[in-house]
Motif scaffolding. Structure first.
Motif, PDB file in Angstrom:
ATOM      1  N   ARG A  21       0.822  -1.201   0.000  1.00 21.42           N
ATOM      2  CA  ARG A  21       0.000   0.000   0.000  1.00 21.42           C
ATOM      3  C   ARG A  21       0.862   1.259   0.000  1.00 21.42           C
ATOM      4  O   ARG A  21       0.557   2.233  -0.701  1.00 21.42           O
ATOM      5  N   ASP A  22       1.963   1.246   0.793  1.00 19.32           N
ATOM      6  CA  ASP A  22       2.861   2.406   0.813  1.00 19.32           C
ATOM      7  C   ASP A  22       3.456   2.658  -0.562  1.00 19.32           C
ATOM      8  O   ASP A  22       3.532   3.808  -1.026  1.00 19.32           O
ATOM      9  N   MET A  25       2.993   5.926  -3.139  1.00 20.46           N
ATOM     10  CA  MET A  25       4.121   6.616  -3.778  1.00 20.46           C
ATOM     11  C   MET A  25       3.932   6.699  -5.286  1.00 20.46           C
ATOM     12  O   MET A  25       4.189   7.736  -5.904  1.00 20.46           O
ATOM     13  N   ARG A  26       3.504   5.581  -5.878  1.00 25.66           N
ATOM     14  CA  ARG A  26       3.286   5.595  -7.316  1.00 25.66           C
ATOM     15  C   ARG A  26       2.153   6.543  -7.674  1.00 25.66           C
ATOM     16  O   ARG A  26       2.230   7.282  -8.678  1.00 25.66           O
ATOM     17  N   ALA A  27       1.093   6.556  -6.857  1.00 24.99           N
ATOM     18  CA  ALA A  27      -0.064   7.410  -7.160  1.00 24.99           C
ATOM     19  C   ALA A  27       0.274   8.885  -7.025  1.00 24.99           C
ATOM     20  O   ALA A  27      -0.356   9.735  -7.674  1.00 24.99           O
ATOM     21  N   THR A  28       1.270   9.203  -6.190  1.00 28.65           N
ATOM     22  CA  THR A  28       1.638  10.615  -5.994  1.00 28.65           C
ATOM     23  C   THR A  28       2.787  11.055  -6.904  1.00 28.65           C
ATOM     24  O   THR A  28       3.356  12.135  -6.694  1.00 28.65           O
ATOM     25  N   GLY A  29       3.149  10.217  -7.895  1.00 23.62           N
ATOM     26  CA  GLY A  29       4.086  10.688  -8.908  1.00 23.62           C
ATOM     27  C   GLY A  29       5.397   9.940  -9.013  1.00 23.62           C
ATOM     28  O   GLY A  29       6.192  10.209  -9.923  1.00 23.62           O
ATOM     29  N   MET A  30       5.663   8.963  -8.121  1.00 23.95           N
ATOM     30  CA  MET A  30       6.931   8.229  -8.224  1.00 23.95           C
ATOM     31  C   MET A  30       6.869   7.261  -9.402  1.00 23.95           C
ATOM     32  O   MET A  30       5.900   6.522  -9.555  1.00 23.95           O
ATOM     33  N   THR A  31       7.896   7.276 -10.236  1.00 21.56           N
ATOM     34  CA  THR A  31       7.933   6.400 -11.405  1.00 21.56           C
ATOM     35  C   THR A  31       8.358   4.993 -11.004  1.00 21.56           C
ATOM     36  O   THR A  31       8.859   4.751  -9.895  1.00 21.56           O
ATOM     37  N   ARG A  32       8.148   4.061 -11.944  1.00 21.11           N
ATOM     38  CA  ARG A  32       8.580   2.686 -11.687  1.00 21.11           C
ATOM     39  C   ARG A  32      10.083   2.615 -11.449  1.00 21.11           C
ATOM     40  O   ARG A  32      10.552   1.869 -10.588  1.00 21.11           O
ATOM     41  N   ARG A  33      10.819   3.377 -12.245  1.00 19.88           N
ATOM     42  CA  ARG A  33      12.271   3.358 -12.108  1.00 19.88           C
ATOM     43  C   ARG A  33      12.691   3.862 -10.728  1.00 19.88           C
ATOM     44  O   ARG A  33      13.575   3.300 -10.093  1.00 19.88           O
ATOM     45  N   GLU A  34      12.030   4.942 -10.273  1.00 27.27           N
ATOM     46  CA  GLU A  34      12.374   5.495  -8.960  1.00 27.27           C
ATOM     47  C   GLU A  34      12.005   4.535  -7.835  1.00 27.27           C
ATOM     48  O   GLU A  34      12.756   4.396  -6.855  1.00 27.27           O
ATOM     49  N   ALA A  59       7.349  -2.573  -8.551  1.00 26.56           N
ATOM     50  CA  ALA A  59       7.255  -1.582  -9.618  1.00 26.56           C
ATOM     51  C   ALA A  59       6.220  -1.965 -10.663  1.00 26.56           C
ATOM     52  O   ALA A  59       5.617  -1.096 -11.309  1.00 26.56           O
ATOM     53  N   ASP A  60       5.972  -3.255 -10.833  1.00 23.99           N
ATOM     54  CA  ASP A  60       5.068  -3.727 -11.874  1.00 23.99           C
ATOM     55  C   ASP A  60       3.617  -3.777 -11.405  1.00 23.99           C
ATOM     56  O   ASP A  60       2.708  -3.964 -12.216  1.00 23.99           O
ATOM     57  N   THR A  61       3.385  -3.613 -10.095  1.00 16.74           N
ATOM     58  CA  THR A  61       2.017  -3.680  -9.562  1.00 16.74           C
ATOM     59  C   THR A  61       1.245  -2.406  -9.904  1.00 16.74           C
ATOM     60  O   THR A  61       1.768  -1.292  -9.768  1.00 16.74           O
ATOM     61  N   ASP A  62       0.005  -2.562 -10.327  1.00 12.91           N
ATOM     62  CA  ASP A  62      -0.848  -1.416 -10.649  1.00 12.91           C
ATOM     63  C   ASP A  62      -1.251  -0.710  -9.352  1.00 12.91           C
ATOM     64  O   ASP A  62      -1.806  -1.344  -8.450  1.00 12.91           O
ATOM     65  N   PRO A  63      -0.967   0.608  -9.207  1.00 10.84           N
ATOM     66  CA  PRO A  63      -1.276   1.310  -7.949  1.00 10.84           C
ATOM     67  C   PRO A  63      -2.744   1.229  -7.564  1.00 10.84           C
ATOM     68  O   PRO A  63      -3.088   1.033  -6.404  1.00 10.84           O
ATOM     69  N   ALA A  64      -3.630   1.391  -8.539  1.00 10.04           N
ATOM     70  CA  ALA A  64      -5.065   1.379  -8.237  1.00 10.04           C
ATOM     71  C   ALA A  64      -5.492   0.030  -7.680  1.00 10.04           C
ATOM     72  O   ALA A  64      -6.254  -0.058  -6.706  1.00 10.04           O
ATOM     73  N   ALA A  84      -3.573  -2.157  -6.126  1.00  4.26           N
ATOM     74  CA  ALA A  84      -3.002  -2.331  -4.792  1.00  4.26           C
ATOM     75  C   ALA A  84      -3.789  -1.566  -3.752  1.00  4.26           C
ATOM     76  O   ALA A  84      -4.025  -2.047  -2.639  1.00  4.26           O
ATOM     77  N   LEU A  85      -4.250  -0.330  -4.107  1.00  2.21           N
ATOM     78  CA  LEU A  85      -5.014   0.457  -3.149  1.00  2.21           C
ATOM     79  C   LEU A  85      -6.402  -0.140  -2.923  1.00  2.21           C
ATOM     80  O   LEU A  85      -6.931  -0.102  -1.815  1.00  2.21           O
ATOM     81  N   ARG A  86      -7.017  -0.701  -3.984  1.00  5.02           N
ATOM     82  CA  ARG A  86      -8.337  -1.325  -3.827  1.00  5.02           C
ATOM     83  C   ARG A  86      -8.261  -2.550  -2.923  1.00  5.02           C
ATOM     84  O   ARG A  86      -9.156  -2.825  -2.140  1.00  5.02           O
ATOM     85  N   SER A  87      -7.116  -3.320  -3.054  1.00  5.71           N
ATOM     86  CA  SER A  87      -6.986  -4.520  -2.232  1.00  5.71           C
ATOM     87  C   SER A  87      -6.894  -4.182  -0.761  1.00  5.71           C
ATOM     88  O   SER A  87      -7.225  -4.982   0.097  1.00  5.71           O
ATOM     89  N   GLU A  88      -6.422  -2.970  -0.458  1.00  4.32           N
ATOM     90  CA  GLU A  88      -6.357  -2.567   0.940  1.00  4.32           C
ATOM     91  C   GLU A  88      -7.730  -2.167   1.435  1.00  4.32           C
ATOM     92  O   GLU A  88      -7.987  -2.137   2.606  1.00  4.32           O
TER      93      GLU A  88
END
Length: 840
Positions: free
Chosen positions: A739-740, A744-753, A829-834, A836-840
């Motif tokens: 979830r964390d 991070m991904r939802a707030t702009g962090m890229t997969r590479r980062e 990095a490969d997990t879809d943020p949406a 992951a957040l829905r699963s929480e």
């Protein structure tokens, strides 16, 4: 409630197959190492016992000569007048022999006394025994050996005795109803054995079957130069030679199992953390603390059973490879041994599986207690167990520091117990591992202040993430630290040993050229150089002087010992490096025959020093000798004694020479002298080995490197177990912080980062483990050198700390952690943020 708990547990394990699989694999590797080492040790030990049983047969005692050989006339006189007429007795010739590509023990005996001494139940297939009694160059083999070699009675088989190539006819097949049979033996008439081994007119020993009462009477009646020895006494002496070696291997295997215990702890801790909501709900619905405690332990037991079964299969496969390394080491250092079967005893299986089960249950106790003692509101609250773990980190560190002091103190207790030495190291390792989480947390928090201005927010998040998840990262780092520290400790010990060996070789090898017999039979007479060779060598142009040595095995009041009769040259005293004090006028009294020298291993094992006296069995009976000095020696862990050559020749009635050291004149080219020496030795019928100083040095170092090959394998297996532990911890961390990472991904962090963030965390973990492994590894090395090696082999050495070994350890820890972090980083990095957040 019980069925609900079972279903909940099974559903959880099914959903987290990767984590469960890694835990099982970690246990399996630890169990496999324990079982493999035990199988290798047991196979070598069983092969040794069988070879002793096959060679000795029913013999209860043996008559041996101080000179190593009993003349035929002496045996005949003992038969007529010496009390052997009414005793089951058989003269014996024994020598290792190569048939095709296999090693056998050639036994030459009086076939008329065969069944009385060798045992009953014997039958011979093929031509009559008359042929083996009347025809030369004939022998008997067991049925299984004949099948393996593909020969039948009437075939000619090639023999190699030392460097001599011979042939013999197989005239019969031995069969026996005894379990041990005659595998590995080549039976010949004693006259044939004397001819092929070039021992005409002598026998090695006389095997007897007598009662203890008859033995005491016979021992008193034997002439000077002969003595009666119980067969079991000789076997026990040989077993004692390899006992410390086997113990060291077992300790290394248990270290791998200890690392596996950290994996279990990490896995079960995460299982409690990840199911905090479920466990809290169960507690609210009426589940008792005892039931939650049993749930966690049952899951750990399930992992242990699966891992133990898999480890059993892996251990048997690994054991076959290890037994070859163990056998090669025994052959290089101790005595010739051939292991043809892999002995998987029930005890070996029970040891490995029990170790796996016990360590798993002990490792799971902490998480089980945490799950059981928490209140429902605490378990339902996120990260409550992690917060509790953060508070316990310092207490664990303090307890670990206390254990380290206890372990170090136990190592300083004056003792010769090898078990106490290993226990001290184990306590110290366990104590330091408990300190690792606190140290890692301090390193991670310190990095947040240092890397912030340099690496920015991702670097700070990575360091804080390591500190915030210390119950998982700390345990993973502890496992990796222990594995790397064992690599560093053993590596520093081996480097120190190798450096000391090089210094010893440079000190000992004072001559330029060495001449010796290439015989491998181990018999005293087979080590003889041709008569007159020394005198002819001394007369060659370019040779300044020579030294001569006679190496034999003599019997002391404490057992068999290697004895060197040394005829010194001017450089011989420089070849000894003495430890401690020396007797006054050492070399003057040594040359006069008043003193002998003892090697450091002999002095340690027999607890003797300068001024003490040793009794040796000579041709003139028992003689007492005073020790004048203790010298450093890595040639044998059993020890060696040195006396002047003239004194030895007088006492043992033996003026032959086993080796010759040649000093080349400074004005002469050494290569030219080497060719002259080799040309001269080739004029003799007997084969002679001529070697340069540096060739012996290289061969000695090659044997050293082969000896520690098995240690390198066990170190790699321990690191493999630690790698699984780090991978398991990072995978668990990725699942828990999904979830964390999604935020991070939802707030702009890229997969590479995000990938770089996770790999930075793993780098912090790996580098910290590597750095923390250095002090623990150095302490382990010091204890291995000063305690374990001394108590095992009697060797002392100067500790050498190669900087490259320490650097390699840190790089290895970082590489293992980085590789273990690649898959969790890719998944996060490969997990879809949406999603992951829905699963929480």
């Amino acid at each position: 409630m019980i069925p609900v708990l079972v279903r909940a547990s099974l559903r959880y394990l099914a959903r987290h197959r990767w984590q469960s699989g890694l835990s099982i694999l970690g246990i399996a590797l630890g169990v496999a190492v324990v079982i493999a080492v035990d199988i290798a040790n047991e196979s070598a030990r069983r092969a040794f016992d069988l070879s002793i049983e096959r060679v000795a047969g029913r013999a209860t005692h043996r008559i041996e000569s101080a000179s190593g050989g009993i003349p035929d006339a002496v045996y005949a006189d003992l038969r007529r007048h010496g009390g052997l007429a009414a005793i089951d007795a058989s003269p014996i010739i024994e020598a290792p022999v190569r048939i095709a590509d296999a090693t056998f023990t050639l036994i030459g005996l009086d076939l008329l006394a065969f069944s009385s001494v060798r045992g009953s139940g014997l039958s011979v297939e093929g031509p009559s025994l008359i042929r083996i009694l009347t025809q030369p160059d004939t022998l008997l083999l067991s049925a299984s050996d004949a099948r393996r070699l593909g020969v039948v009675p009437g075939d000619t088989v090639p023999l190699r005795i030392g460097t001599r190539e011979l042939s013999a006819e197989l005239v019969g097949i031995l069969t026996s109803d005894q379990t041990s049979g005659f595998e590995g033996l080549a039976i010949a008439d004693i006259a044939t054995a004397q001819e092929v081994t070039e021992r005409i007119g002598t026998i090695d020993r006389i095997d007897l079957v007598i009662t203890p009462e008859d033995a005491s009477v016979l021992a008193e009646a034997l002439p000077p130069g002969l003595r009666l020895v119980a067969s079991e006494q000789r076997s026990e002496t040989l077993r004692r030679m390899t006992r410390a070696f086997h113990t060291n291997l077992t300790a290394m295997s248990l270290l791998a199992m200890l690392v596996g215990g950290f994996i279990i702890y990490n896995t079960m801790t995460f299982a409690v953390l990840q199911r905090r909501s479920l466990l809290g709900s169960l507690r609210t619905l009426g589940c008792t603390r005892t039931q939650l405690f049993a749930l966690v332990l049952s899951e750990a037991l399930l992992f242990a059973l699966a891992g133990a079964v898999l480890g059993l299969a892996l251990g048997i496969l690994t054991g076959w490879g290890l037994v070859q390394l163990v056998t090669r080491t025994i052959n290089d250092i101790y005595f010739a041994l051939t292991v043809r079967e892999l002995f998987v005893t029930p005890l070996s299986v029970v040891k490995g599986m029990t170790a796996g089960l016990l360590i798993t249950l002990v490792a799971a106790l902490g998480p089980a207690i945490e799950a059981a003692r928490a209140q429902p509101r605490d378990v339902l609250r996120a990260n409550s167990l992690e917060r509790r773990g953060q508070r316990w980190v310092l207490w664990l560190g303090a307890f670990g520091f206390t254990l380290m002091i206890i372990g170090w103190g136990a190592a300083q207790i004056p003792s010769r117990s090898l078990g106490l030495g290993f226990l001290a190291i184990l306590i110290l390792i366990l104590g330091f591992s408990l300190c690792v989480p606190a140290l890692l947390r301090a390193i991670a928090l310190g990095l947040t202040r240092v890397v912030g201005p340099i690496g920015g927010i991702p670097a700070v998040l990575a360091a804080r993430g390591v500190a915030a998840s210390i119950t998982r990262t700390g345990i993973a780092a502890a496992a990796l630290t222990v594995a790397i520290s064992s690599t560093l400790g053993v590596g520093v010990m081996i480097d120190s040993f190798r450096s000391s060996l090089i210094v010893w070789l440079d000190t000992t090898l004072q001559s330029d050229i060495y001449v010796s017999s290439p015989s491998e039979t181990g018999n005293r007479a087979d080590g003889d150089l041709p008569s007159g060779l020394a005198q002819r060598l001394a007369g060659l142009p370019g040779i300044a002087e020579i030294s001569m040595g006679r190496s034999v095995r003599a019997e002391s009041d404490t057992g068999s010992v290697l004895l060197l009769g040394l005829t010194s040259s001017s450089v011989s005293p420089s070849g000894f490096s003495f430890e401690g004090r020396e007797a006054a006028d050492l070399w003057t009294r040594f040359e006069a025959g008043e003193l002998i020298l003892a090697s450091e291993p002999y002095a340690y094992h027999q607890d003797v020093g300068v001024g003490d006296r040793i009794a040796l069995f000579t041709e003139q009976g028992w003689q007492s000798f005073e020790i004048g000095g203790i010298f450093r020696d890595y040639g044998s862990d059993a020890g060696m004694l040195v006396m002047t050559g003239s004194h030895y020749a007088a006492l043992w009635n033996d003026d032959t020479v086993s080796s010759i050291g040649i000093m080349v004149d400074d004005t002469t080219d050494r290569a030219e002298v080497f060719e002259r020496v080799r040309d001269l030795t080739e004029t003799f019928d007997a084969p002679v080995l001529v070697s340069l100083n540096e060739q012996i040095r290289e061969q000695s170092l090659d044997i050293f490197d082969r000896t520690f090959a098995i240690t390198h394998v066990l170190r790699l297996l321990a690191i493999g177990v630690a790698f699984i532990g780090v991978l398991s911890a990072l995978t668990a961390l990725e699942l828990e912080r999904r979830r964390d990472y999604a935020v991070m991904r939802a707030t702009g962090m890229t997969r590479r980062e995000l990938t770089l963030l996770i790999l930075t965390q793993t780098s912090i973990l790996g580098l910290s483990a590597g750095i923390l492994a250095i002090p623990l590894g150095l302490v382990m090395a010091d204890l291995l050198i000063e305690v374990v090696n001394l108590r095992s082999f009697g060797w002392t050495m100067e500790m050498q700390i190669p900087p490259m070994t320490l650097i390699q350890g840190v790089v290895l820890a970082w590489s293992a952690a980085l590789l273990a972090g690649l898959y969790p980083a890719y998944r996060s990095a490969d997990t879809d943020p949406a999603q992951a957040l829905r699963s929480e």
